[in-house]
Enzyme design. Structure first.
Site, PDB file in Angstrom:
ATOM      1  N   ASP A 120      59.970  24.350  61.044  1.00 16.29           N
ATOM      2  CA  ASP A 120      59.963  25.813  60.995  1.00 16.29           C
ATOM      3  C   ASP A 120      61.180  26.106  60.527  1.00 16.29           C
ATOM      4  O   ASP A 120      62.773  25.604  61.214  1.00 16.29           O
ATOM      5  CB  ASP A 120      59.392  26.296  61.734  1.00 16.29           C
ATOM      6  CG  ASP A 120      57.637  26.952  61.761  1.00 16.29           C
ATOM      7  OD1 ASP A 120      57.144  26.271  61.181  1.00 16.29           O
ATOM      8  OD2 ASP A 120      57.433  27.022  62.648  1.00 16.29           O
ATOM      9  N   ASP A 165      53.327  24.905  68.089  1.00 14.65           N
ATOM     10  CA  ASP A 165      52.142  24.263  67.750  1.00 14.65           C
ATOM     11  C   ASP A 165      52.686  23.666  66.389  1.00 14.65           C
ATOM     12  O   ASP A 165      52.679  22.773  66.224  1.00 14.65           O
ATOM     13  CB  ASP A 165      52.143  25.966  66.516  1.00 14.65           C
ATOM     14  CG  ASP A 165      53.276  26.086  65.273  1.00 14.65           C
ATOM     15  OD1 ASP A 165      54.245  26.135  66.194  1.00 14.65           O
ATOM     16  OD2 ASP A 165      52.835  27.467  64.898  1.00 14.65           O
ATOM     17  N   HIS A 166      54.206  22.631  67.340  1.00 11.84           N
ATOM     18  CA  HIS A 166      54.491  21.833  66.758  1.00 11.84           C
ATOM     19  C   HIS A 166      54.908  20.886  67.479  1.00 11.84           C
ATOM     20  O   HIS A 166      54.867  19.510  67.679  1.00 11.84           O
ATOM     21  CB  HIS A 166      56.043  22.459  66.008  1.00 11.84           C
ATOM     22  CG  HIS A 166      56.324  22.715  65.074  1.00 11.84           C
ATOM     23  ND1 HIS A 166      56.167  22.835  63.632  1.00 11.84           N
ATOM     24  CD2 HIS A 166      55.687  23.932  65.005  1.00 11.84           C
ATOM     25  CE1 HIS A 166      55.724  23.217  62.982  1.00 11.84           C
ATOM     26  NE2 HIS A 166      55.733  24.626  64.008  1.00 11.84           N
ATOM     27  N   HIS A 199      58.385  25.329  69.657  1.00 11.08           N
ATOM     28  CA  HIS A 199      57.360  26.047  69.437  1.00 11.08           C
ATOM     29  C   HIS A 199      55.980  25.035  69.809  1.00 11.08           C
ATOM     30  O   HIS A 199      55.803  23.531  69.564  1.00 11.08           O
ATOM     31  CB  HIS A 199      56.930  26.420  68.241  1.00 11.08           C
ATOM     32  CG  HIS A 199      58.145  27.873  68.220  1.00 11.08           C
ATOM     33  ND1 HIS A 199      58.378  28.466  67.485  1.00 11.08           N
ATOM     34  CD2 HIS A 199      58.223  28.788  69.238  1.00 11.08           C
ATOM     35  CE1 HIS A 199      58.656  29.955  66.980  1.00 11.08           C
ATOM     36  NE2 HIS A 199      59.102  29.907  68.680  1.00 11.08           N
ATOM     37  N   GLU A 226      57.698  23.637  55.520  1.00  6.14           N
ATOM     38  CA  GLU A 226      56.713  24.892  55.544  1.00  6.14           C
ATOM     39  C   GLU A 226      56.507  26.131  54.817  1.00  6.14           C
ATOM     40  O   GLU A 226      57.492  26.145  54.157  1.00  6.14           O
ATOM     41  CB  GLU A 226      57.028  25.627  57.133  1.00  6.14           C
ATOM     42  CG  GLU A 226      57.652  26.633  56.891  1.00  6.14           C
ATOM     43  CD  GLU A 226      58.382  27.508  57.475  1.00  6.14           C
ATOM     44  OE1 GLU A 226      57.169  28.647  57.040  1.00  6.14           O
ATOM     45  OE2 GLU A 226      59.750  28.452  57.895  1.00  6.14           O
TER      46      GLU A 226
END
EC number: 3.1.27.-
Length: 744
Positions: free
Chosen positions: A177, A71-72, A69, A202
């Protein structure tokens, strides 16, 4: 030693996940993501925290990416190709395969459609991925001679992993996540009980307990069916891989059962084919059902789902469209939303979390599920600074997020059994609530730092040992003689703590002293039942220091509650603390600021933090003696005090007291006041229990000082010793090693 943790992203926020962890002299970057709601320099982590002059390769020993993802992983090409990091990068094989596809997809939207210039190129993405070293699950990777890492299954999306990093005896788990609930195509997260010093987890859904998944699936299908029956169009914004496969399996099966083949379902062009390919390549990362049926039928070969072409957006009639990206911040999903939103027959279902700043987040905070009437009210939504549209379609948020909820987060904490927990990737208020729950229910330190704030964790280790009680008594006497040139039994009791103040300036800093706790503590109600109004003595930790040398050494805060004591000692709740004695040793090797500290020696630790310069021996005793009546107790106390004044008669009188206690077989639960000689006589009657060393390494045998704290306990089933080691005094190290070697 210490572990330092500083989030550069996802600290009290969701987006641009990036956490720097320092273990010993090793610096690890966990994740390197971008913020999907930012369109300026804030989209990337502030790497100036790492190095002001750009020497990132010298500072960072490795980068670990948990999943694909953006955002990572979205800032990774920026960090390697534009900032100059040239060190090792680790991720799983599925993550390495899928990352460049999503990065290139986002680059095209950002550069070619929005016209941004300060962004990485397609070639930079390729060069970045050449630096990646793929890892397998449960494979221990030696980054160098000191640092090792290991990946564990995280669920969430294909290839997602949690990582365990270890340097020497210090360790950290970073979850990325994860999902503790299996779904239709992935399993649940799992990790060994690695007992890390720090767990970084998380907390996207820190305060959410999800309802039945089956109920959410029914609601999802029902809403779609109702919309398309009325001729409406349903937009479902999703990311290319992960949640969308789950929903496609669900809706394709439903369409078949309900004979709805005349209503088309579309998937963004190209993504379905790519997803199918990667799930074939990495079938071992899916759940057991997918693996078992894959030979006969590929569940990702959907019967009713077709590729979407751009001209179909204006086609008449009902349809369902899965379009990327999932937060409606750009791309096909946003363009289709602009077209379909003004029609009240249509519907948008947002199945996951949307970060602040995205159109998806604006819809969820202003219109989600409030427009469930047959004629929904319209609202104005700002798409960007230049565009605002009227939204009349229904907006629903049905969480199919592949993140752990609050129950799952607590489950992972119990599974891994960490010493400290740090929360990231969540909203501040929700993290604060969960933090208090973790501290209260699990007794674990918990932190949730903001971006740029460093958390420093003390990592002094403990070694649980079961040891012979008789041997322990002999070794305590040997220790007192070896380090004080005097025998323990020759010291007098101190009946007033003020005597300690009077001796502060004398040459007694290295002496071993007996302290009569009975005469030096206030009383508290301990283990109080409604039917028991009698006061019981409490045991306190008392410390003398240069800063605090007043006569009032005992304060309320010094007392340990019964529940905390039982929790620390791992005792049954019925255990009742009783009065006893403590022995103190003031160590020469302590620093000048601590030279007057009162070290306590006795039966079990009380709840007070140790400094990093100490070793703690913690143990509890099985006395198994019968209590006297209240009058007999007073007589015993008087006899014991008289014994302390007359050392020559100590042993005889104490043996008599011991016999009296053994002969008195009543059920009175009043407390007994015991002196040290009586306790040691009780110990001599007990048989050795052997030794069980859970972890013992040569590097531990370099202690500076020995600190033993005490609480007298009435009913304990066995004795546990915990030794906390530090690094200096070789004589004391040799002495302790000899103790351990002498135990059979």
């Amino acid at each position: 030693m210490t572990i330092k943790v500083v989030p550069l992203g996802a600290g009290q926020d969701v987006g641009r996940s990036c956490v720097i962890v320092t273990i010993g002299n090793k610096n690890i970057m966990f994740d390197c993501g971008m913020h999907m709601g930012m369109n300026d320099a804030r989209r990337f982590p502030d790497f100036s925290y790492i190095s002001k002059n750009g020497q990132f390769t010298k500072v960072i020993d490795c980068v670990i990416i948990t999943h694909f993802h953006l955002d990572h992983c979205g800032a990774l090409p920026f960090f390697t190709e534009m900032c100059g990091y040239d060190g090792p990068i680790y991720m799983t094989l599925p993550t390495k395969a899928i990352c460049p596809i999503l990065l290139e997809d986002y680059r095209k939207i950002t550069v070619e459609k929005k016209g941004e210039t300060n962004f990485f190129t397609a070639q930079m993405i390729k060069d970045c991925m050449k630096k990646v070293i793929p890892v397998n699950l449960h494979q221990t990777i030696k980054v160098d001679e000191e640092l090792s890492i290991k990946a564990y299954y995280a669920g969430h999306v294909l290839g997602a992993a949690m990582f365990y990093a270890k340097v020497g005896d210090e360790s950290v788990v970073y979850t990325g996540d994860y999902n503790m609930t299996p779904d239709r195509h992935l399993g649940s997260a799992w990790i060994d009980q690695v007992k890390p010093d720090v767990l970084i987890t998380e907390t996207t859904y820190a305060t959410t307990i999800r309802d039945s998944k089956r109920g959410r699936e029914r609601d999802f299908l029902k809403r779609i069916h109702e919309c398309v029956e009325k001729g409406g169009k349903v937009l479902i914004p999703v990311f290319a891989l992960g949640r969308v496969q789950e929903l496609c399996i669900l809706i394709d099966s439903y369409w078949e059962q309900m004979n709805l083949g005349h209503i088309p379902i579309y998937f963004s062009a190209g993504l379905a084919e790519k997803a199918n390919l990667y799930y074939k390549l990495f079938i071992n990362w899916t759940n057991q059902k997918i693996k078992q049926t894959f030979v006969k039928r590929n569940m990702f070969d959907f019967k009713h789902i077709k590729p979407f072409q751009s001209h179909l957006v204006d086609a008449p009639g009902a349809m369902v469209l899965f379009a990327t990206p999932g937060m409606l911040h750009a791309g096909a999903s946003l363009e289709v939303f602009k077209k379909w939103a003004p029609n009240e027959l249509n519907m948008t279902i947002i199945p996951g979390y949307c970060v602040v700043g995205t159109v998806g987040n604006k819809l969820l905070t202003t219109g989600s599920d409030q427009q469930q009437q047959s004629k929904p009210q319209s609202q104005m939504v700002e798409i960007d600074k230049k565009t605002t549209i009227e939204v009349k379609c229904k907006i629903h948020n049905l969480s199919f997020s592949a993140h752990a909820d609050a129950k799952g987060i607590l489950q992972l904490i119990k599974m891994s059994n960490p010493r400290n927990v740090i929360l990231v990737h969540g909203e501040k208020e929700k993290m604060g609530f969960l933090s208090q729950k973790i501290i209260k229910e699990m007794g674990v330190n918990c932190y949730y730092p903001a971006n740029g704030v460093t958390i420093i964790i003390d990592t002094m280790k403990s070694i649980p040992i079961d040891i012979s009680l008789n041997l322990l008594k002999r070794q305590i006497l040997d220790y007192s003689y070896q380090y004080n040139n005097n025998n323990l039994n020759n010291f007098n009791n101190f009946n007033n703590l003020n005597n300690l103040n009077n001796n502060n300036n004398n040459n007694n800093n290295n002496s071993l002293k007996l302290i009569d706790i009975k005469n030096n503590t206030s009383t508290l109600f301990i283990n109080n039942n409604n039917n028991n109004k009698k006061k019981q003595q409490s045991v306190v930790v008392v410390e003398e220091s240069e800063e605090n040398q007043d006569n009032n050494l005992i304060e309320e805060e010094s007392f340990i509650s019964s529940n905390n004591l039982l929790k620390k000692a791992r005792l049954p709740i019925s255990t009742i603390p009783i009065q006893g004695l403590m022995v103190s040793k003031q160590d020469q090797s302590s620093s000048s600021s601590n030279s007057n500290q009162l070290k306590l020696l006795g039966m079990n630790e009380v709840s007070k933090e140790l400094s990093i310069k100490e070793i703690e021996m913690q143990y509890s005793l099985n006395l198994n003696f019968n209590n006297n009546t209240s009058d007999d107790n007073n007589n015993n106390n008087n006899n014991n005090n008289n014994n302390n004044n007359n050392n020559n008669n100590n042993n005889n009188n104490n043996n008599n007291n011991n016999n009296n206690n053994n002969n008195n077989n009543n059920n009175n639960n009043d407390n007994i006041s015991l002196n040290f000689e009586f306790l040691t006589n009780e110990l001599q009657r007990l048989l050795p229990i052997g030794i069980n060393i859970e972890r013992l390494e040569d590097s531990f045998f370099k202690p500076i000082s020995l600190k033993i704290k005490s609480v007298s306990i009435q009913h304990i089933s066995n004795m546990n010793i915990v030794v906390k080691w530090l690094h200096k005094d070789e004589n004391l190290a040799t002495h302790i090693i000899s103790i351990l070697k002498s135990i059979n």
